[in-house]
Structure formats: C-alpha cells, structure tokens
Design a protein around this motif. Sequence first.
Motif, short mmCIF file in Angstrom:
data_model
loop_
_atom_site.label_atom_id
_atom_site.label_comp_id
_atom_site.label_asym_id
_atom_site.label_seq_id
_atom_site.Cartn_x
_atom_site.Cartn_y
_atom_site.Cartn_z
N THR A 634 0.84 -1.20 0.00
CA THR A 634 0.00 0.00 0.00
C THR A 634 0.87 1.25 0.00
O THR A 634 2.08 1.19 0.25
CB THR A 634 -0.92 0.03 1.23
N GLU A 635 0.23 2.39 -0.25
CA GLU A 635 0.97 3.64 -0.27
C GLU A 635 1.42 4.07 1.12
O GLU A 635 2.41 4.76 1.26
CB GLU A 635 0.10 4.75 -0.89
N ASN A 636 0.68 3.69 2.14
CA ASN A 636 1.03 4.09 3.49
C ASN A 636 0.75 2.95 4.45
O ASN A 636 -0.34 2.85 5.02
CB ASN A 636 0.24 5.34 3.91
N PRO A 637 1.73 2.06 4.66
CA PRO A 637 1.49 0.90 5.52
C PRO A 637 1.56 1.20 7.01
O PRO A 637 1.52 0.28 7.82
CB PRO A 637 2.61 -0.06 5.11
N TYR A 638 1.70 2.47 7.37
CA TYR A 638 1.89 2.82 8.78
C TYR A 638 0.63 3.32 9.47
O TYR A 638 0.52 3.26 10.69
CB TYR A 638 3.00 3.87 8.91
N ARG A 639 -0.31 3.86 8.70
CA ARG A 639 -1.53 4.43 9.29
C ARG A 639 -2.74 4.00 8.48
O ARG A 639 -2.70 3.94 7.25
CB ARG A 639 -1.46 5.95 9.29
N PRO A 641 -6.79 4.58 7.19
CA PRO A 641 -7.41 5.80 6.63
C PRO A 641 -7.88 6.79 7.69
O PRO A 641 -8.03 7.98 7.40
CB PRO A 641 -8.60 5.25 5.83
N HIS A 642 -8.12 6.31 8.91
CA HIS A 642 -8.53 7.21 9.99
C HIS A 642 -7.34 7.72 10.79
O HIS A 642 -7.50 8.33 11.85
CB HIS A 642 -9.49 6.48 10.96
N SER A 643 -6.12 7.45 10.30
CA SER A 643 -4.86 7.91 10.90
C SER A 643 -4.49 7.18 12.18
O SER A 643 -3.65 7.64 12.95
CB SER A 643 -4.89 9.43 11.17
N ARG A 644 -5.08 6.01 12.43
CA ARG A 644 -4.65 5.20 13.57
C ARG A 644 -3.42 4.39 13.16
O ARG A 644 -3.31 3.96 12.01
CB ARG A 644 -5.77 4.26 14.03
N PRO A 645 -2.49 4.14 14.09
CA PRO A 645 -1.32 3.31 13.76
C PRO A 645 -1.75 1.91 13.34
O PRO A 645 -2.65 1.32 13.94
CB PRO A 645 -0.52 3.28 15.06
N ILE A 646 -1.10 1.38 12.32
CA ILE A 646 -1.37 0.01 11.87
C ILE A 646 -0.46 -0.97 12.59
O ILE A 646 -0.86 -2.08 12.93
CB ILE A 646 -1.18 -0.10 10.34
N MET A 647 0.77 -0.55 12.84
CA MET A 647 1.70 -1.44 13.53
C MET A 647 2.61 -0.64 14.46
O MET A 647 2.82 0.56 14.27
CB MET A 647 2.53 -2.24 12.53
N ILE A 648 3.10 -1.32 15.47
CA ILE A 648 4.06 -0.73 16.38
C ILE A 648 5.30 -1.59 16.37
O ILE A 648 5.26 -2.76 15.99
CB ILE A 648 3.49 -0.58 17.81
N ASN A 649 6.42 -1.02 16.81
CA ASN A 649 7.69 -1.74 16.78
C ASN A 649 8.34 -1.71 18.16
O ASN A 649 8.40 -0.67 18.81
CB ASN A 649 8.63 -1.09 15.76
N ILE A 650 8.79 -2.86 18.62
CA ILE A 650 9.59 -2.93 19.84
C ILE A 650 10.97 -3.42 19.41
O ILE A 650 11.11 -4.53 18.90
CB ILE A 650 8.98 -3.90 20.87
N SER A 651 11.96 -2.58 19.59
CA SER A 651 13.31 -2.91 19.10
C SER A 651 13.92 -4.04 19.91
O SER A 651 13.53 -4.32 21.05
CB SER A 651 14.21 -1.68 19.18
N ARG A 652 14.91 -4.66 19.31
CA ARG A 652 15.62 -5.74 20.02
C ARG A 652 16.28 -5.19 21.28
O ARG A 652 16.29 -5.86 22.32
CB ARG A 652 16.68 -6.33 19.09
N GLU A 653 16.80 -3.97 21.20
CA GLU A 653 17.45 -3.36 22.36
C GLU A 653 16.46 -3.22 23.51
O GLU A 653 16.79 -3.49 24.67
CB GLU A 653 18.01 -1.99 21.98
N GLU A 654 15.22 -2.78 23.21
CA GLU A 654 14.23 -2.60 24.25
C GLU A 654 13.83 -3.93 24.89
O GLU A 654 13.62 -4.01 26.09
CB GLU A 654 12.98 -1.90 23.67
N ILE A 655 13.72 -4.95 24.06
CA ILE A 655 13.38 -6.28 24.60
C ILE A 655 14.49 -6.77 25.53
O ILE A 655 14.22 -7.26 26.64
CB ILE A 655 13.16 -7.27 23.44
N GLU A 656 15.74 -6.61 25.10
CA GLU A 656 16.86 -7.07 25.92
C GLU A 656 16.97 -6.25 27.21
O GLU A 656 17.29 -6.77 28.27
CB GLU A 656 18.16 -6.99 25.11
N LYS A 657 16.69 -4.95 27.09
CA LYS A 657 16.72 -4.10 28.28
C LYS A 657 15.65 -4.53 29.28
O LYS A 657 15.89 -4.60 30.48
CB LYS A 657 16.50 -2.64 27.87
N GLY A 658 14.45 -4.83 28.76
CA GLY A 658 13.36 -5.25 29.63
C GLY A 658 13.64 -6.57 30.33
O GLY A 658 13.15 -6.82 31.43
N LEU A 659 14.44 -7.41 29.69
CA LEU A 659 14.77 -8.72 30.27
C LEU A 659 16.09 -8.69 31.03
O LEU A 659 16.59 -9.73 31.47
CB LEU A 659 14.84 -9.77 29.15
N GLY A 660 16.68 -7.49 31.14
CA GLY A 660 17.90 -7.34 31.94
C GLY A 660 19.13 -7.93 31.30
O GLY A 660 20.09 -8.27 31.99
#
Length: 661
Positions: A634-639, A641-660
């Motif tokens: 699609t032209e805009n895979p991030y939002r 048509p009503h401008s709501r987010p389609i997907m979110i991202n949790i980085s590998r760094e954040e996952i590792e940080k959360g798990l110590g």
Amino acid sequence: MGVIKQLPQSVANQISAGEVIERPASIVKELIENSIDAGAKNIEIKIEDGGRELIKVKDDGHGIQADDIESAFNRYATSKIENIDDLYSLYSLGFRGEALASIASVAEIEMISRHQDSDQAVKIRLKGGEIIDKKPVGSTIGTEIIVRDLFYNTPARYKYLKTTTTEFSHISKIVSAEATANSELSFKLYHDERQILSTPGNGKLKDTIYAVYGSEIAENLVPIDIEDRYIKLSGYLCRPELTRSSRSHELFFVNGRPIYNNLTAKAVETAHNKLIDPGRKPIVFLFIKVNPILVDVNVHPAKREVKFSRSQIIFDVINKAVRRTLKENDPTTRIKLKQSSGLNETDKDSEENIERDQLFKKDNEQLKQTDTENSEPKKMNTNNKSYSDQNVSKNNYNSQSKNKDSNNYGNKYRGSNSKNYNKNNYQKNINYGDEKGQNQENISEQTKDFNQQIAVNENQEYSLAGVEAEESYFKFLGQIFNSYLLIETDQGLKIVDQHNAQERILYEKFYAEFNKKDKASQSLLLPVKIELSAEEREIVRQYEAEIREIGIDFSDFGNNTILIQEVPVLLKNKPTRNIIEELIAELAEAGKAKSAAEIQKRMLEYLACRSSIKAGQPLTKKESIQLVKDLYKTENPYRCPHSRPIMINISREEIEKGLGR
C-alpha cells in the motif's frame, strides 16, 4: 502657518520602538543577535520579573570601540551595511541600526564594552534615549548590556505586558531558538537567579537539542542532510510518534537565522500527512541554506518573518526531502519498555543531570582534541558517540550502521522503492542494532541523484512495495488475541493490527476502483427509501451537488424522505442504506463545508472499515502472511485511513533491556 511638523527625535524613536520592541523577549532577541554578530563564544542572559525589572546580556565578543559607543545608540547607525545592495547579501543578523536606539528610548540602559584592541572598557548610561553618564571602567573584552524599567515612560504599553510567566516563556523560546541555531556558542539563561538553560557550545547540534529540549526528543531524532539545486537542508526531524499540539517545536533556520515562515511549516506538515494523528504537529529542527538574494529578511520590523522569492521550489524540495527521509528511517510507531529502577523522581533527575554533565564534558574534551573540526555550524557535524547517529550524505539517502548480529532468514533489506529493482542490490542478511541500541537502518549504498530518488514512485508516498513485501523480508511469528499479527524484521518485533491493516488495503483498492476514468454508476433494481429528520434533510439539500458528483443519484419522496435510485458500481451489493446514513451523519457533524472529494473519502473509509477483518477473528498462517504482504504494497502501511497506527515496533534493544540482558 502650516500644520505639518517634523516629529522630535525622541518621539520618532519611541514610534520605532513600538515596531521593534513589542515585549521583553524582543529586547533579548536583538541583544543576542548583536552578541552573535560580535563573534561571541559565550552568551549569558539574566532576567528578573519576566524582563520588566531587568534584562542583562553579557558576551565575550570583540566589543565596541570607545569612539563608537555613543554612535551605537543613534538611529540607523550600523556597521553591517553601507548601501542598498548590502540588503540583498546579508550575512549578519542585525543590520538596520534600530535596536539600541529603540531600547534606549523606552527604558534605562547601561552598556559596558571593551574592544579587543583596547586596554580599558567604556561605561555609558542612557535614560529615555538621553546620555546621562559616560566614563572609562575596567572590564574584560566583550559587551555587557543591562536594561531596566522597561516602558517606564510609556505606561500604556507597560499595561499590555502579560504575566511574569508568560513574558519569560517568550524569552525562553527566543533563547532556545538562538541556542539551537548556534550550537557552537554556549548560552546560559537565568530567571530570578535560577539557571534555566545551559548549552555546551561544542558545535554539535544534537547535544544542544538535548540540553534545550530534553532527552526524549534527542533520542528520537532522525538526521536530514540534502542538497538539491540551490537549496541545502540539514538538521533533524523527530520520529512521527513524538508530536506536539502546536508548532512550538517546528524550528526553521535560514542561513543561520531563526525564522517563522508558513511555507516551510506547511511543507514539513504536508510530508507528515498520514503519519501523525490529525491536529498534531511534527517536531523538526531544519536548517535551510540558500543564496541570500532569494530571501527577504526585511519584511517584518522585528525580522521575525522572512519571504522567499522562489517559494514553490523551496516548498517542493523540503516536502519531498522530509517525506523521503521519514520513509527511509521506518516511521513505524516504536514502543519503549520502562524498567523500574527503584529511584524516586528527584534521584532520576539528578542522575540524568550527572549523565548530561558527563556527556558535555566528554564532548568538550573531544572538541579540544580536534581543534576546529566542529567549529563551523554549517558543517552540522553530529558524530557524537553518545547517540550513534545515522550519517545521511548530501545527495544520497544512504545510511551506515555498525551491526553485530545477523539472522539467517532475512534478505533484500530496505533500499530504493523502484518497481524494477535488482534483488542482488539488497543485503542477504538482516542485521541488528549496535552497542547503543540505535536500530540503524542498513540501507544499500546507491549513487542516485536526489531528484531521481524523489521521482521514483513519487505518488506512492511511504509504500514498501517491491522490497519489503517479499516474505523473506519478515518472519511471521503468529497471531495473538485473534487480533494482532507478530512479525520479526531487522527493526525488531512488529505488532500489526489486522483490522487496521486490511482497512488500509481495502481503502486504497476502493479508491483506485472508484477513480477509474471509466467509472460508472449502477441503477438500483429496487430504489432504497431513507427517512430523514428535518436537520438531516437540510444537510442533504446543502450537499446535494457534492453527493451527486460522487455518483449517488436520488429524488425527493416527500415528508423528509429521499429515494436512492443510483449508486457507484463500487457500492453494488453493499449496504447502501447504512453507507448513505453514515455519510449524512458525517456531514451533519462536520461543522464546515465539505467538498465532493472529502465526501468520497468518508464513504470509502466507511466501506473499508465495514468490509475489513474484525478484531477477534482467527486467521491462518497463510492468510496472515498475505495480509502483511498486501499491507506493504500500500501507499502508506503505517496508518489506517482514519490515521490510527497500523503497527508498532519494539526494538531488540528494548526487549533485551526489559529482560535485563
């Protein structure tokens, strides 16, 4: 005897002051710009009572020669221009010679200045524009100006000053903008003896942004550095998930001058369309370098606004450059995991301040080692190890990263968006972030000119088709809560809302079908009768032309009832009554006139929403993978048509940080 008389100089100066000096912040701006033009490296601003009682600006610039001290307070006295042609090649911030004369006419002012070639300083005091004292004193090289009792002789203007908090807020904005524009200078701002702001002055823009606007913004910056035709853009954009409710954090600088210009703001905001929530504004620190002859900085008495002579070209370059930069830095909404550290808020603040001080100390040591490497602001050198930036070159949208890990399943990473791409041009491995956790994109190096890059798929905005729509780009992990799809990419773990994703896919499909050149309407075998309230019937009358323009034909059936006889082919076998009722309800709540295009958009949004997979609906692995592939096309895979987010991202760094880890 004639009635036309020459105004006294004191009156003329106060009229000029009314144009230049609107409030205490205006004085701060004029004095800071004089300090910058004087070659200062350190500028200290002290304010009392929001500027009513005291404004003090001290710098270590080259100072003013003793013979010029009095002349500096004459109207139209300046060392920065000599003739009219100089107005079209300005490189200094101040130039008209009005500031000091205007300030002196409405306040008590004291100046102490020592020129770099002089052994002593000169102190001069003025009140109401009149010199009341002048004598030699001892002082360091530079200039110190103290302004007291602002508007003491113009009580009507004093009365219109706002609260102390409001006036200081304006001052703080001015100092913040000037500090950002001049990252090679150190600024210190005090209010009622409390230090409010301090910048390192190490020539690194990101460090200055960190000092002025905080860590949250500094950690979400995306560099932009583009040169196209006669325009050079540099600075930073902020990731789309971080926004503001106003334009307060849209900062623009033209040839080093902080400016306001609606054209540049619109260009950046247009580039963010469909990536941020409606009504929100992006955060941007954008430096624009153009030939001074193309910029008129003399259109506003306080030099607050500028005018471009080739505005449309500048708009297009900024809009396309920002849009491309956002796309190549994956505008997926990122989620950060917060750990409980056991510290209270005071401890956290103290710890952050210590870290900030250590950062600045480290940067200053690096600065000394490299001498003048980062001294010129136009170089915008931001290779600070504390942030691990992307390096974006002038004519190529290239990114380099230091990656340690790789995943065997991935290949064909992000690059040009051309339909005819060579699979061999893309990396065979998907790599992950470096030691600082900055998940930098490993964009394949290309040598395409900026204009050529913009021309490719220009109408497809943020589409990832042709590269990331390939199943080998992502790894499908599964469906959770029968509502969300989990996929793994080099960016981390993405969580895709299946309803929003299909809503975007169907909306673009319906939009393409509806706007075909040979689009036709379909007569209904059984006309649909819709009963309306008096208010709804009036709405239909008001928008009758627009409703018919999108292909809906109806007739009046009496008693506030309409008969739908013809609809676009797209609506064939669709719930016509519900769609029409939804449209009418939307128009009734609009509050302002809507065009046929807007009515069409609402209709297609409704269709896409009602036709999409619902939350709670289980999908097979094959269906899930196809949905993700279709989304990336699609032209805009991030939002949606009503401008709501389609997907979110949790980085590998954040996952590792959360798990110590």
